[in-house]
Design a protein around this motif. Structure first.
Motif, mmCIF file in Angstrom:
data_model
loop_
_atom_site.group_PDB
_atom_site.id
_atom_site.type_symbol
_atom_site.label_atom_id
_atom_site.label_comp_id
_atom_site.label_asym_id
_atom_site.label_seq_id
_atom_site.Cartn_x
_atom_site.Cartn_y
_atom_site.Cartn_z
ATOM 1 N N ASP A 86 61.974 2.833 75.147
ATOM 2 C CA ASP A 86 62.848 1.678 74.953
ATOM 3 C C ASP A 86 62.756 1.169 73.513
ATOM 4 O OD1 ASP A 86 62.200 0.386 78.267
ATOM 5 O OD2 ASP A 86 63.902 1.567 77.531
ATOM 6 N N LEU A 87 61.554 1.162 72.977
ATOM 7 C CA LEU A 87 61.379 0.715 71.593
ATOM 8 C C LEU A 87 62.099 1.656 70.633
ATOM 9 C CD1 LEU A 87 57.605 -0.333 71.545
ATOM 10 C CD2 LEU A 87 59.613 -1.733 72.050
ATOM 11 N N GLU A 88 62.042 2.955 70.903
ATOM 12 C CA GLU A 88 62.744 3.930 70.052
ATOM 13 C C GLU A 88 64.253 3.703 70.095
ATOM 14 O OE1 GLU A 88 61.400 7.614 71.638
ATOM 15 O OE2 GLU A 88 59.548 7.652 70.452
ATOM 16 N N VAL A 89 64.776 3.433 71.300
ATOM 17 C CA VAL A 89 66.201 3.159 71.437
ATOM 18 C C VAL A 89 66.575 1.883 70.698
ATOM 19 C CG1 VAL A 89 68.019 2.531 73.091
ATOM 20 C CG2 VAL A 89 66.457 4.406 73.607
ATOM 21 N N PHE A 90 65.729 0.852 70.803
ATOM 22 C CA PHE A 90 66.021 -0.403 70.115
ATOM 23 C C PHE A 90 66.050 -0.209 68.602
ATOM 24 C CE2 PHE A 90 64.624 -4.206 67.873
ATOM 25 C CZ PHE A 90 65.616 -5.094 68.264
ATOM 26 N N VAL A 91 65.118 0.573 68.066
ATOM 27 C CA VAL A 91 65.090 0.825 66.622
ATOM 28 C C VAL A 91 66.373 1.541 66.187
ATOM 29 C CG1 VAL A 91 63.921 2.130 64.797
ATOM 30 C CG2 VAL A 91 62.586 0.792 66.418
ATOM 31 N N LEU A 92 66.859 2.486 67.005
ATOM 32 C CA LEU A 92 68.130 3.151 66.705
ATOM 33 C C LEU A 92 69.288 2.155 66.711
ATOM 34 C CD1 LEU A 92 67.925 6.480 68.759
ATOM 35 C CD2 LEU A 92 68.041 6.276 66.278
ATOM 36 N N LEU A 93 69.286 1.230 67.668
ATOM 37 C CA LEU A 93 70.330 0.204 67.727
ATOM 38 C C LEU A 93 70.268 -0.708 66.507
ATOM 39 C CD1 LEU A 93 70.124 -0.745 71.517
ATOM 40 C CD2 LEU A 93 72.113 0.238 70.352
ATOM 41 N N ALA A 94 69.057 -1.056 66.098
ATOM 42 C CA ALA A 94 68.906 -1.916 64.931
ATOM 43 C C ALA A 94 69.359 -1.214 63.661
ATOM 44 C CB ALA A 94 67.441 -2.355 64.798
ATOM 45 N N GLN B 226 60.692 -5.458 63.831
ATOM 46 C CA GLN B 226 59.435 -5.257 63.104
ATOM 47 C C GLN B 226 58.303 -4.908 64.064
ATOM 48 O OE1 GLN B 226 58.691 -8.676 60.587
ATOM 49 N NE2 GLN B 226 60.835 -8.771 59.943
ATOM 50 N N HIS B 227 58.264 -5.618 65.198
ATOM 51 C CA HIS B 227 57.237 -5.328 66.206
ATOM 52 C C HIS B 227 57.385 -3.910 66.739
ATOM 53 C CE1 HIS B 227 54.914 -5.467 69.918
ATOM 54 N NE2 HIS B 227 56.017 -5.105 70.567
ATOM 55 N N SER B 228 58.631 -3.502 67.037
ATOM 56 C CA SER B 228 58.888 -2.172 67.608
ATOM 57 C C SER B 228 58.453 -1.076 66.652
ATOM 58 C CB SER B 228 60.381 -2.023 67.938
ATOM 59 O OG SER B 228 60.783 -2.976 68.896
ATOM 60 N N GLU B 229 58.824 -1.208 65.386
ATOM 61 C CA GLU B 229 58.453 -0.184 64.397
ATOM 62 C C GLU B 229 56.944 -0.097 64.244
ATOM 63 O OE1 GLU B 229 62.464 -0.245 61.577
ATOM 64 O OE2 GLU B 229 60.640 -1.277 60.907
ATOM 65 N N GLN B 230 56.277 -1.264 64.241
ATOM 66 C CA GLN B 230 54.817 -1.256 64.114
ATOM 67 C C GLN B 230 54.160 -0.626 65.344
ATOM 68 O OE1 GLN B 230 53.854 -5.364 63.476
ATOM 69 N NE2 GLN B 230 54.707 -5.402 61.392
ATOM 70 N N ALA B 231 54.671 -0.974 66.532
ATOM 71 C CA ALA B 231 54.102 -0.427 67.769
ATOM 72 C C ALA B 231 54.291 1.087 67.844
ATOM 73 C CB ALA B 231 54.751 -1.100 68.977
ATOM 74 N N LEU B 232 55.493 1.555 67.459
ATOM 75 C CA LEU B 232 55.757 2.998 67.486
ATOM 76 C C LEU B 232 54.895 3.734 66.478
ATOM 77 C CD1 LEU B 232 59.643 2.962 67.835
ATOM 78 C CD2 LEU B 232 58.009 3.754 69.547
ATOM 79 N N GLU B 233 54.689 3.139 65.306
ATOM 80 C CA GLU B 233 53.853 3.781 64.296
ATOM 81 C C GLU B 233 52.397 3.851 64.762
ATOM 82 O OE1 GLU B 233 52.679 5.859 61.083
ATOM 83 O OE2 GLU B 233 54.729 5.445 61.766
ATOM 84 N N LEU B 234 51.913 2.779 65.388
ATOM 85 C CA LEU B 234 50.543 2.789 65.923
ATOM 86 C C LEU B 234 50.400 3.841 67.017
ATOM 87 C CD1 LEU B 234 49.785 -1.050 66.098
ATOM 88 C CD2 LEU B 234 48.702 0.626 64.586
#
Length: 292
Positions: free
Chosen positions: A5-13, A66-74
């Protein structure tokens, strides 16, 4: 909320368009809209202002991006650290390519890769070559084998394996396409069998535009292999990479036409997201290409 879901949100952003992202992840806009609504319900705030299929991040949406990108990177760093601790590389590597690519040079590439990394599970996805870049952009495939587009997206890296000329092909028996029997071919009357989309179609369109000619399209198909088949049946003239022709069982039923100016050849190779090049499995496959 899942990492997908976070990956999809980053694509939407990034794209700010439901239609564009729905194509990248191969789902309908309505399904994607419902998925976004569930995300917003989980967060407890509106993440986008909507205008049709267009989106604009709200203040809460920017914080969540910002939270999503940080979480995905971690998450990626965690998976990297786990893999590096293993004595041998293991895990699953998904590769998308056309059927022709799978047996023209992928076999040799994977043979060397498997000899070095026998514990890696290869998930091979085959399909239309025109869909390669969307598959790696959406994350549906870790790596794709593709023709390098004229404009490579900034978030992707491409490693060339080989070049492939782009050829005009005609039936062996030219009488099935009588326009080709003329000394001066009237190209605006020649029936064409072309790809629906993709780099080959773009370059054919450009060729006709430079000559200020209209195309007489007989058929539009998905996949270059189908073009060879239809041309061999006498349906018209097609355009395919020579890799496709060389590996086709119908090669002797078509002829290569000498056409000027020649179409720009394909650069065929591996493509992956920049941010994932240091992942052990992708880096190992990249290194295998460098040994060629």
């Amino acid at each position: 909320m899942e990492y997908k879901d976070l990956e999809v949100f980053v694509l939407l952003a990034e794209h700010q368009n439901l239609g564009v992202v729905s194509q990248l992840i191969h789902c309908s806009s309505s399904t994607l809209s419902r998925r976004l609504k569930r995300m917003e319900e989980g967060v407890g705030a509106n993440l986008f202002d909507r205008e049709g299929t267009r989106l604009r991040l709200t203040e809460e949406g920017e914080l969540f991006r910002q939270h999503s990108e940080q979480a995905l990177e971690l998450w990626r760093q965690f998976k990297l650290s786990v893999q590096r601790q293993a004595s041998e590389l293991q895990g699953q590597l998904s590769i998308y390519c056309s059927v022709t690519a799978s047996y023209s040079f992928l076999s040799e590439l994977l043979s060397r890769f498997r000899a070095q990394h026998p514990l890696v599970d290869i998930r091979l996805i085959t399909g239309d070559a025109a869909e390669s870049i969307p598959h790696v952009q959406s994350g549906e495939a870790d790596v794709v084998i593709a023709a390098r587009p004229d404009q490579l997206p900034a978030n992707l890296t491409f490693k060339t394996i080989t070049t492939a000329p782009l050829l005009f092909i005609a039936p062996v028996g030219l009488q099935t396409v009588p326009e080709l029997l003329e000394d001066d071919i009237a190209w605006d009357k020649v029936p064409l069998v072309l790809s629906e989309t993709g780099l080959a179609r773009t370059r054919v369109d450009r060729w006709f535009k430079k000559k200020r000619l209209k195309q007489n399209i007989y058929a539009q198909v998905s996949g270059h292999e189908a073009i060879v088949s239809m041309v061999s049946l006498g349906c018209g003239v097609g355009v395919v990479p020579d890799l496709v022709l060389k590996n086709s069982p119908l090669m002797n039923k078509v002829r290569i036409m000498e056409v000027l100016p020649e179409l720009e050849p394909f650069a065929v190779g591996l493509c992956a997201q920049n941010k994932r090049l240091n992942e052990p499995l992708i880096a190992a496959l990249w290194q295998t290409v460098m040994w060629e």
